[in-house]
Scaffold this motif. Structure first.
Motif, PDB file in Angstrom:
ATOM      1  N   THR A 128       8.691  11.077  -3.165  1.00  0.00           N
ATOM      2  CA  THR A 128       7.401  10.636  -3.700  1.00  0.00           C
ATOM      3  C   THR A 128       7.340   9.115  -3.762  1.00  0.00           C
ATOM      4  OG1 THR A 128       7.129  12.640  -5.047  1.00  0.00           O
ATOM      5  CG2 THR A 128       5.844  10.709  -5.676  1.00  0.00           C
ATOM      6  N   ALA A 129       8.389   8.503  -4.298  1.00  0.00           N
ATOM      7  CA  ALA A 129       8.437   7.043  -4.393  1.00  0.00           C
ATOM      8  C   ALA A 129       8.440   6.403  -3.008  1.00  0.00           C
ATOM      9  CB  ALA A 129       9.675   6.613  -5.173  1.00  0.00           C
ATOM     10  N   ALA A 130       9.201   6.987  -2.078  1.00  0.00           N
ATOM     11  CA  ALA A 130       9.269   6.444  -0.726  1.00  0.00           C
ATOM     12  C   ALA A 130       7.906   6.501  -0.041  1.00  0.00           C
ATOM     13  CB  ALA A 130      10.308   7.204   0.097  1.00  0.00           C
ATOM     14  N   MET A 131       7.245   7.653  -0.134  1.00  0.00           N
ATOM     15  CA  MET A 131       5.944   7.820   0.512  1.00  0.00           C
ATOM     16  C   MET A 131       4.891   6.930  -0.147  1.00  0.00           C
ATOM     17  SD  MET A 131       4.322   9.325   2.915  1.00  0.00           S
ATOM     18  CE  MET A 131       2.649   9.752   3.409  1.00  0.00           C
ATOM     19  N   ALA A 132       4.897   6.880  -1.462  1.00  0.00           N
ATOM     20  CA  ALA A 132       3.930   6.047  -2.180  1.00  0.00           C
ATOM     21  C   ALA A 132       4.127   4.581  -1.839  1.00  0.00           C
ATOM     22  CB  ALA A 132       4.073   6.265  -3.689  1.00  0.00           C
ATOM     23  N   GLY A 133       5.376   4.133  -1.839  1.00  0.00           N
ATOM     24  CA  GLY A 133       5.672   2.730  -1.565  1.00  0.00           C
ATOM     25  C   GLY A 133       5.311   2.321  -0.151  1.00  0.00           C
ATOM     26  N   VAL A 134       5.743   3.096   0.817  1.00  0.00           N
ATOM     27  CA  VAL A 134       5.462   2.767   2.218  1.00  0.00           C
ATOM     28  C   VAL A 134       3.965   2.828   2.501  1.00  0.00           C
ATOM     29  CG1 VAL A 134       5.771   3.535   4.606  1.00  0.00           C
ATOM     30  CG2 VAL A 134       7.735   3.466   3.053  1.00  0.00           C
ATOM     31  N   SER A 135       3.293   3.850   1.991  1.00  0.00           N
ATOM     32  CA  SER A 135       1.852   3.995   2.224  1.00  0.00           C
ATOM     33  C   SER A 135       1.073   2.855   1.577  1.00  0.00           C
ATOM     34  CB  SER A 135       1.363   5.340   1.679  1.00  0.00           C
ATOM     35  OG  SER A 135       1.966   6.413   2.366  1.00  0.00           O
ATOM     36  N   ALA A 136       1.492   2.437   0.381  1.00  0.00           N
ATOM     37  CA  ALA A 136       0.829   1.320  -0.300  1.00  0.00           C
ATOM     38  C   ALA A 136       0.949   0.043   0.519  1.00  0.00           C
ATOM     39  CB  ALA A 136       1.428   1.116  -1.685  1.00  0.00           C
ATOM     40  N   LEU A 137       2.120  -0.194   1.084  1.00  0.00           N
ATOM     41  CA  LEU A 137       2.329  -1.391   1.902  1.00  0.00           C
ATOM     42  C   LEU A 137       1.504  -1.324   3.187  1.00  0.00           C
ATOM     43  CD1 LEU A 137       6.189  -1.873   1.466  1.00  0.00           C
ATOM     44  CD2 LEU A 137       4.371  -3.294   0.508  1.00  0.00           C
ATOM     45  N   CYS A 138       1.410  -0.137   3.772  1.00  0.00           N
ATOM     46  CA  CYS A 138       0.602   0.029   4.988  1.00  0.00           C
ATOM     47  C   CYS A 138      -0.873  -0.209   4.698  1.00  0.00           C
ATOM     48  CB  CYS A 138       0.806   1.430   5.563  1.00  0.00           C
ATOM     49  SG  CYS A 138       2.407   1.692   6.346  1.00  0.00           S
ATOM     50  N   LEU A 139      -1.369   0.345   3.598  1.00  0.00           N
ATOM     51  CA  LEU A 139      -2.775   0.177   3.240  1.00  0.00           C
ATOM     52  C   LEU A 139      -3.095  -1.270   2.904  1.00  0.00           C
ATOM     53  CD1 LEU A 139      -3.293   3.346   0.999  1.00  0.00           C
ATOM     54  CD2 LEU A 139      -4.377   2.914   3.217  1.00  0.00           C
TER      55      LEU A 139
END
Length: 220
Positions: A128-139
């Motif tokens: 969850t943390a990995a997906m949230a973090g990476v997606s936030a940086l991409c957005l």
């Protein structure tokens, strides 16, 4: 151990899917465990409690150019932890694969030599943390290169299943929760900066928008 209705449904509905992937993970451990086991442990350690993303968020917030990305990143990981670790884990209360509810998996867990982890299984907090973090940086950055960060998400998901800490369906749920958290954080961060710009004349708002650690250090 008595299962909740949702936990029992997850075990039944995703049983074949979870089993096939965990069988693959165990086969990988048997054939290349000398390499994969320490690698899986390192990946898990890096993602512990989402600390790497909190540290990165703090660093990004210190600089004016990357502040929005830092706020979005921080919010995404916090939102993911709230939904996944605080709400869903205790609500669904799904035992981990290494427990007595899945004896075949517990044997594989002992084979890998992974330390026992407390808490419930659904969804995976690491993923969850990995997906949230990476997606936030991409957005926030909108750079195609940032998409490579999803390799980290895949590796984290594999490591958690390889170490028999989670079912693959826990990982899928974590990817969904992390993605939703990042989207929510992106729009919340956008709203925050709209309000800060609107009230820029306010001393606090102006400071938040204009402070830059690099400039502050140069003045010294």
């Amino acid at each position: 151990m008595t299962l909740t209705a949702v936990s029992e449904w997850l075990n039944n509905f995703f049983g074949a899917f979870d089993s096939s992937i965990l069988v693959f993970c165990h086969s990988a451990a048997e054939s290349a465990g000398a390499v994969l086991t320490p690698l899986a442990r390192i990946i898990t350690f890096i993602g512990e409690k989402g600390l790497i993303f909190f540290a990165l968020a703090f660093l990004l917030i210190c600089f004016r150019r990357t502040r929005r990305a830092g706020v979005c990143l921080f919010g995404a990981v916090c939102c993911g932890a709230l939904i996944g670790n605080i709400i869903l884990k205790d609500l669904i209360a799904r035992p981990r694969p290494l427990t007595e509810t899945a004896l075949a998996y517990s044997e594989w867990w002992r084979f890998v030599g992974s330390p026992a982890e407390d808490g419930f299984s659904f969804p995976s907090g690491h993923v969850t943390a990995a997906m949230a973090g990476v997606s936030a940086l991409c957005l926030s950055s909108r750079r195609k290169l940032m998409l490579l960060g999803y390799i980290y998400v895949v590796l984290m998901g594999f490591s958690r299943c390889y170490l028999m800490a989670h079912y693959p369906s826990d990982v899928l749920a974590a990817i969904i929760v992390g993605g939703i958290s990042a989207i929510a954080a992106y729009f919340i961060a956008k709203l925050i900066f709209i309000l800060l710009e609107k009230y820029r004349d306010n001393r606090f708002c102006g400071s938040v928008l204009d402070f830059d650690l690099a400039n502050a250090l140069k003045r010294r």
